[in-house]
Design an enzyme around this catalytic site. Structure first.
Site, mmCIF file in Angstrom:
data_model
loop_
_atom_site.group_PDB
_atom_site.id
_atom_site.type_symbol
_atom_site.label_atom_id
_atom_site.label_comp_id
_atom_site.label_asym_id
_atom_site.label_seq_id
_atom_site.Cartn_x
_atom_site.Cartn_y
_atom_site.Cartn_z
ATOM 1 N N GLN A 149 6.043 20.909 -15.558
ATOM 2 C CA GLN A 149 6.974 20.018 -14.866
ATOM 3 C C GLN A 149 6.837 20.210 -13.360
ATOM 4 O O GLN A 149 7.560 20.985 -12.753
ATOM 5 C CB GLN A 149 8.410 20.274 -15.325
ATOM 6 C CG GLN A 149 9.348 19.217 -14.784
ATOM 7 C CD GLN A 149 10.705 19.257 -15.443
ATOM 8 O OE1 GLN A 149 10.927 19.867 -16.464
ATOM 9 N NE2 GLN A 149 11.645 18.575 -14.811
ATOM 10 N N PHE A 150 5.908 19.446 -12.761
ATOM 11 C CA PHE A 150 5.667 19.567 -11.326
ATOM 12 C C PHE A 150 6.888 19.170 -10.511
ATOM 13 O O PHE A 150 7.025 19.575 -9.351
ATOM 14 C CB PHE A 150 4.446 18.741 -10.902
ATOM 15 C CG PHE A 150 4.695 17.268 -10.793
ATOM 16 C CD1 PHE A 150 5.058 16.702 -9.576
ATOM 17 C CD2 PHE A 150 4.582 16.439 -11.901
ATOM 18 C CE1 PHE A 150 5.293 15.345 -9.465
ATOM 19 C CE2 PHE A 150 4.808 15.090 -11.805
ATOM 20 C CZ PHE A 150 5.174 14.525 -10.591
ATOM 21 N N THR A 151 7.824 18.422 -11.082
ATOM 22 C CA THR A 151 8.996 17.986 -10.322
ATOM 23 C C THR A 151 9.924 19.148 -9.955
ATOM 24 O O THR A 151 10.808 18.976 -9.115
ATOM 25 C CB THR A 151 9.788 16.903 -11.078
ATOM 26 O OG1 THR A 151 10.216 17.421 -12.331
ATOM 27 C CG2 THR A 151 8.932 15.658 -11.282
#
Length: 149
Positions: free
Chosen positions: A78-80
């Site tokens: 989850q790069f967010t």
């Protein structure tokens, strides 16, 4: 490096209608590699996660680890989690590792969890994923490698 741990009764990830990973009791780990993160940090996170005492014992106290309960881990990239949200209304994600490095560290982290003796299920790096979970508690722990000890 950042990770969000959620203690779950069950969790699953679906991509294009197919379940790519599913667990019963254990941890859902949302994982984000950032610029400058190294393998040692991923190994440290895996070791801490495997031994973190956030499951209840017979007296109702959080005193058992995911290893102690023979639980599993579902890891979702989850790069967010690297979002810079302070300026403006559209978050920026420039702190996230490049896709190639992010995927490498994600795989390394999953392997490190397995080396700790855990059963590991995964999502698909870079895919649009539907994540389902039944949060147990709720218990949620946020880990950031930039935090001091």
């Amino acid at each position: 490096m950042r990770a969000v741990l959620q203690r779950v009764s069950e969790a699953s990830v679906t991509v294009d209608g197919d379940i790519t990973g599913a667990i019963e009791q254990g941890l859902l780990v949302l994982f984000c590699a950032e610029h400058g993160d190294i393998d040692d940090e991923a190994t440290y996170f895996a070791r801490k996660i495997s031994k973190m005492r956030i499951f209840t014992d017979d007296e109702g106290k959080m005193n058992r680890s995911v290893l102690d309960i023979n639980g599993s881990v579902l890891v979702v990239s989850q790069f967010t989690l690297a979002a810079n949200w302070k300026k403006g209304n559209r978050p920026g994600f420039s702190a996230a590792a490049s896709p190639a490095e992010g995927e490498r560290l994600y795989k390394f982290f999953c392997h490190a969890l397995k080396n700790e003796g855990l059963t590991v299920e995964k999502g698909i790096f870079g895919a649009h994923m539907d994540v389902r979970l039944l949060n147990d508690g709720p218990v949620t722990i946020v880990m950031d490698s930039k935090d001091s000890a």
